[in-house]
Design a protein around this motif. Structure first.
Motif, PDB file in Angstrom:
ATOM      1  N   ILE A  19       0.818  -1.217  -0.086  1.00  0.00           N
ATOM      2  CA  ILE A  19      -0.032   0.028  -0.034  1.00  0.00           C
ATOM      3  C   ILE A  19       0.872   1.245  -0.036  1.00  0.00           C
ATOM      4  O   ILE A  19       2.047   1.145   0.434  1.00  0.00           O
ATOM      5  N   ALA A  20       0.620   2.278  -0.538  1.00  0.00           N
ATOM      6  CA  ALA A  20       1.250   3.744  -0.596  1.00  0.00           C
ATOM      7  C   ALA A  20       0.054   4.662  -0.706  1.00  0.00           C
ATOM      8  O   ALA A  20      -1.042   4.589  -1.037  1.00  0.00           O
ATOM      9  N   GLY A  32       3.059  10.126  -8.300  1.00  0.00           N
ATOM     10  CA  GLY A  32       3.928   9.342  -7.700  1.00  0.00           C
ATOM     11  C   GLY A  32       3.207   8.585  -6.416  1.00  0.00           C
ATOM     12  O   GLY A  32       2.192   8.794  -6.367  1.00  0.00           O
ATOM     13  N   PHE A  33       4.045   8.064  -5.589  1.00  0.00           N
ATOM     14  CA  PHE A  33       3.664   7.489  -4.639  1.00  0.00           C
ATOM     15  C   PHE A  33       4.504   7.693  -3.392  1.00  0.00           C
ATOM     16  O   PHE A  33       5.834   8.199  -3.672  1.00  0.00           O
ATOM     17  N   THR A  34       4.150   7.546  -2.216  1.00  0.00           N
ATOM     18  CA  THR A  34       4.990   7.676  -0.956  1.00  0.00           C
ATOM     19  C   THR A  34       4.751   6.453  -0.184  1.00  0.00           C
ATOM     20  O   THR A  34       3.496   5.902  -0.058  1.00  0.00           O
ATOM     21  N   GLY A  40       8.803   6.914   3.798  1.00  0.00           N
ATOM     22  CA  GLY A  40       7.647   7.530   3.530  1.00  0.00           C
ATOM     23  C   GLY A  40       7.867   9.019   3.043  1.00  0.00           C
ATOM     24  O   GLY A  40       7.113   9.556   2.340  1.00  0.00           O
ATOM     25  N   ALA A  41       9.219   9.681   3.349  1.00  0.00           N
ATOM     26  CA  ALA A  41       9.608  10.886   2.991  1.00  0.00           C
ATOM     27  C   ALA A  41      10.069  11.108   1.509  1.00  0.00           C
ATOM     28  O   ALA A  41      10.338  12.134   1.095  1.00  0.00           O
ATOM     29  N   ARG A 139       4.436  16.779   1.422  1.00  0.00           N
ATOM     30  CA  ARG A 139       6.013  16.472   1.197  1.00  0.00           C
ATOM     31  C   ARG A 139       6.562  17.592   0.652  1.00  0.00           C
ATOM     32  O   ARG A 139       5.593  18.300  -0.050  1.00  0.00           O
ATOM     33  N   VAL A 140       7.499  18.239   0.767  1.00  0.00           N
ATOM     34  CA  VAL A 140       8.123  19.215   0.096  1.00  0.00           C
ATOM     35  C   VAL A 140       8.110  19.214  -1.430  1.00  0.00           C
ATOM     36  O   VAL A 140       8.625  18.225  -1.951  1.00  0.00           O
TER      37      VAL A 140
END
Length: 236
Positions: A19-20, A32-34, A40-41, A139-140
């Motif tokens: 999972i993401a 995209g994905f984290t 996760g970053a 995220r940044v």
């Protein structure tokens, strides 16, 4: 004497599930994905190579580290992770395990992967999701997304249809709704909407919401520039 497991040389890449969280770049041109835990970053694309999150120079997956991508063998085991409160906005990925990997009882830790299919669950309100909308975190340089129905997507500010996310992610990834319906296919769209020119009505609503949000931002910038011009006064 230390016994070692035999090396595997599969004829085809193994398949795994994970999972993401889906993410969208700040300029809205990439998707995209984290991960949901370690790493996760670091957002990744459809085809990605792992790096050690601890900054060490070894190549993942190192036997004495826990770096590398992670997945499980069983789809049901990955789906069970989506029940946790902190994972309700995540999506299910079917991946091809590429490069070197370590096999464990429940899954793999590996060097490279290709995301083949993204399965999007229901909106937080319980309705079928037709889009991925701003989740309220990020995220940044990247904005987190979560499944949203057509009604909820209108109030999120930024939203992209499932088909639009697939196009932005690229590399042939498929994005399907929880019922296994692929946007752009024949028949009803996600949530049962009719298809218009290859897109479901809910998808078109989500795309319109995204365009409206961009238009609102553009108008706000024009208004700000107009205010600056009014306060500048005549110049000699």
């Amino acid at each position: 004497m230390r016994l070692r497991l035999p090396s595997e040389r599969p004829t085809e890449p193994p398949t795994g599930y994970k999972i993401a969280h889906p993410v969208l770049s700040q300029d809205g041109t990439r998707a995209g994905f984290t991960g949901v835990s370690l790493g996760g970053a670091l957002p990744y694309g459809v085809v990605a190579e792992a790096a050690c999150v601890y900054g060490l120079r070894h190549r993942p997956p190192h036997r004495r580290c826990d770096c590398g991508f992670h997945c499980v063998h069983d789809r049901a085991a990955a789906e069970a992770l989506l029940c946790a409160d902190e994972h309700r906005g995540a999506v299910l990925l079917e991946v091809s395990v590429l490069g070197a990997y370590l096999r464990f009882e429940r899954g793999f830790r590996y060097a490279r992967q290709r995301v083949r299919t993204v399965t999007v669950g229901r909106c937080a309100c319980g309705a079928g999701a037709c889009a991925l909308a701003d989740a309220g975190w990020g995220r940044v340089g990247w904005r987190g997304l979560a499944p949203a129905c057509e009604a909820c997507a209108r109030g999120r500010g930024v939203a992209v249809s499932l088909g639009g996310f697939a196009r932005l992610a690229g590399d042939g990834v498929r994005v399907v709704g929880g019922g296994g319906i692929e946007p752009g296919g024949a028949g009803a769209g996600p949530g049962g909407g009719a298809v218009v020119d290859g897109l479901g009505v809910p998808e078109l609503v989500a795309e319109a919401a995204l365009l409206q949000a961009r238009l609102d931002w553009f108008q706000a910038q024009l208004a700000r520039l107009g205010q600056r011009g009014d306060t500048a006064g005549p110049q000699g």
